[in-house]
Write a protein that holds these residues in place. Structure first.
Motif, PDB file in Angstrom:
ATOM      1  N   LYS A  43      -0.026   1.606 -11.831  1.00 55.19           N
ATOM      2  CA  LYS A  43       0.692   0.949 -10.732  1.00 55.19           C
ATOM      3  C   LYS A  43      -0.271   0.811  -9.556  1.00 55.19           C
ATOM      4  N   PRO A  53      -0.089  -0.377  -5.696  1.00 54.74           N
ATOM      5  CA  PRO A  53       0.764  -0.859  -4.623  1.00 54.74           C
ATOM      6  C   PRO A  53       0.144  -2.122  -3.999  1.00 54.74           C
ATOM      7  N   PRO A  54       0.902  -3.078  -3.512  1.00 59.09           N
ATOM      8  CA  PRO A  54       2.351  -2.995  -3.413  1.00 59.09           C
ATOM      9  C   PRO A  54       3.112  -3.517  -4.630  1.00 59.09           C
ATOM     10  N   SER A  55       2.487  -4.423  -5.414  1.00 61.82           N
ATOM     11  CA  SER A  55       3.376  -5.104  -6.365  1.00 61.82           C
ATOM     12  C   SER A  55       2.898  -5.084  -7.812  1.00 61.82           C
TER      13      SER A  55
END
Lengths: 146, 342
Positions: free
Chosen positions: B9, B11-13
């Motif tokens: 993951k 950040p942000p998307s």
């Protein structure tokens, strides 16, 4: 009365030793500790360095140039570290990663790539350390002057 | 075997979650910016650490989140040609190559450097520093430097590499090559496998021509730059004649029979711009033709792009355009065999 140059030689020797120690340790420590929280280490040492020197100047029974050099290095190492940290941070990480992808160890990345590219700010810091150590030693010598 | 399952993951998307296997030869990783293409290369090379997954290169385990294995980048034997210029600026091109040959005995290293200079056509620039050498020499030197260390996996980011240089690299490096590119022509000419990546997911994989010919979804078709995408409904299905009738907002088309669908189902239809055939509007009505006004004609490197109303785009040769440019009206023929139902 003939001029006595021996205090100058003492100070030059002490300043040279401190500069050599600072340039030998500072860049490598900066490289090894550049990831957080390593950056704070240099700043903390930088605060304590002059205090150690002052303590030495006030407490030592006699002036010994190797000791003076070592003590000046306590200030010089973090000083060079700080400049080197900024210089390494300004380098393009892609170039260092390229060296790692070619199988280079961290020492080789430091020595063959990072230090070669960032030598100017490190040399400037070394010159400044030499000058500061020279003046500090001169100041410390007054304590032992007759 | 070279196999990777990567989860991370950012950040942000961006949430990366991919799994793929790499065979010897070129695998192209195609996707838009910010889709996680360079991140995949960085994770494989060891410059970033995945949150989960496993990386196996040439049967050697390089990373396993569950077993807490994480081999450092310098021991991974992954060659990397970076997107930006990553040659060492303080070394000449020859010294850059010698840096990569450091692990070999001295004579062997020198032989490899000389061979790479010869193979990648660098003799006249070998003594230059990167700032003195042209971009083409720098790119070839970066490729040679990555290959000289005999990597077990070669990662090539989007660096403007062309087909001849890629062929040279492929000849010099028997390991799997993962190539990030936005050049579909390069994918078709050089890659054995194409991975279509979007927002951290692999949407489709397969031989480049097969993927281009039959995109799995509307997203893939959009990513591949197919301009003619129409949403419509199935008006009729005739398995006996192997045909179906599709109704769109402004026109209707006949397509091959669509298995697994019912009348009234909504479907997307894609057709490549080159597959459309244009005719003068004055001609008699053409089977599967749509009368559409021309909005504009744009000159392209390989022909002329005609943009019609209703969102129809066709590409024709310059000669064909010269023949038809005075048409008062136009008909666009949709060959049924070229229609792809997504």
């Amino acid at each position: 009365m003939p001029a006595d140059w021996s205090p100058l030689w003492l100070c030059l020797r002490a300043a040279g030793l401190s500069t050599a120690i600072s340039l030998a340790l500072g860049p490598w420590l900066a490289f090894a500790l550049r990831k957080p929280p390593g950056g704070g280490v240099a700043d903390t040492l930088l605060v304590f360095g002059p205090a150690v020197f002052l303590l030495y100047a006030l407490r030592a029974p006699a002036f010994q140039w190797p000791m003076a050099g070592l003590v000046a290095a306590a200030f010089g190492v973090p000083f060079v570290m700080r400049s080197a940290t900024a210089a390494f941070a300004a380098l393009d990480p892609v170039v260092e990663n390229a060296a790692r992808s070619l199988g280079a160890s961290e020492w080789r990345v430091f020595w063959a790539v990072s230090a070669r590219l960032a030598w100017r700010p490190i040399a400037r810091a070394g010159a400044l350390v030499f000058a500061i150590a020279l003046t500090e030693c001169a100041a410390a010598l007054f304590r032992y002057a007759r | 075997m070279t196999h990777a399952r990567l989860g991370k993951k950012v950040p942000p998307s961006l949430s990366l979650d991919v799994e793929f296997q790499l065979a010897p030869g070129v695998t192209a990783l195609y996707g838009p910016r910010e889709s996680g293409r360079t991140l995949i290369l960085d994770l494989l090379a060891g410059f970033a650490q995945p949150d989960s997954g496993r990386i196996l290169v040439d049967d050697a385990l390089l990373f396993d989140a569950a077993a807490r294995v994480n081999v450092p980048a310098r021991l991974r034997c992954c060659g990397y040609v970076f997107q930006r210029d990553a040659l060492f600026p303080h070394l000449t091109l020859r010294q850059n190559l010698a840096f990569a040959a450091h692990g070999w005995p001295r004579l062997e290293g020198r032989r490899r450097v000389a061979e790479a200079i010869e193979r990648f056509e660098l003799p006249e620039a070998a003594g230059d520093y990167p700032r003195e050498a042209g971009p083409d020499f720098r790119l070839r030197c970066a490729a040679a430097r990555a290959v000289i260390a005999e990597p077990k996996l070669l990662l090539i980011d989007e660096c403007g590499i062309g087909e001849p240089l890629l062929a040279e690299i492929r000849d010099a490096c028997p390991a799997p090559i993962l190539l990030v590119t936005r050049d579909l022509d390069l994918c078709c000419s050089s890659a054995a496998q194409l991975l279509v990546l979007d927002a951290g997911r692999i949407l489709q994989r397969g031989a480049p021509l097969a993927v281009l010919d039959q995109p799995d979804s509307i997203e893939v078709a959009r990513l591949l730059g197919i301009p003619n995408l129409f949403e419509g409904s199935i008006a009729a299905l005739d398995p006996g004649r192997n045909t179906s009738r599709l109704k769109f907002e402004h026109f209707a088309l006949t397509a091959p029979y669509i298995a697994g669908h019912f009348r009234g189902d909504r479907v997307w239809v894609a057709i490549a711009a080159e597959s459309l055939v244009v005719h003068p509007g004055e001609d008699q009505a053409i089977a599967n033709g749509v009368a559409a006004p021309l909005v504009r004609a744009v000159e392209k490197s390989r022909g002329v792009r005609l943009e019609f109303d209703y969102g129809i785009t066709a590409e024709i040769s310059r000669q064909e355009f010269a023949r038809q440019k005075d048409n008062k009206s136009w008909q666009v023929e949709f060959p049924p065999a070229a229609l792809r139902v997504l």
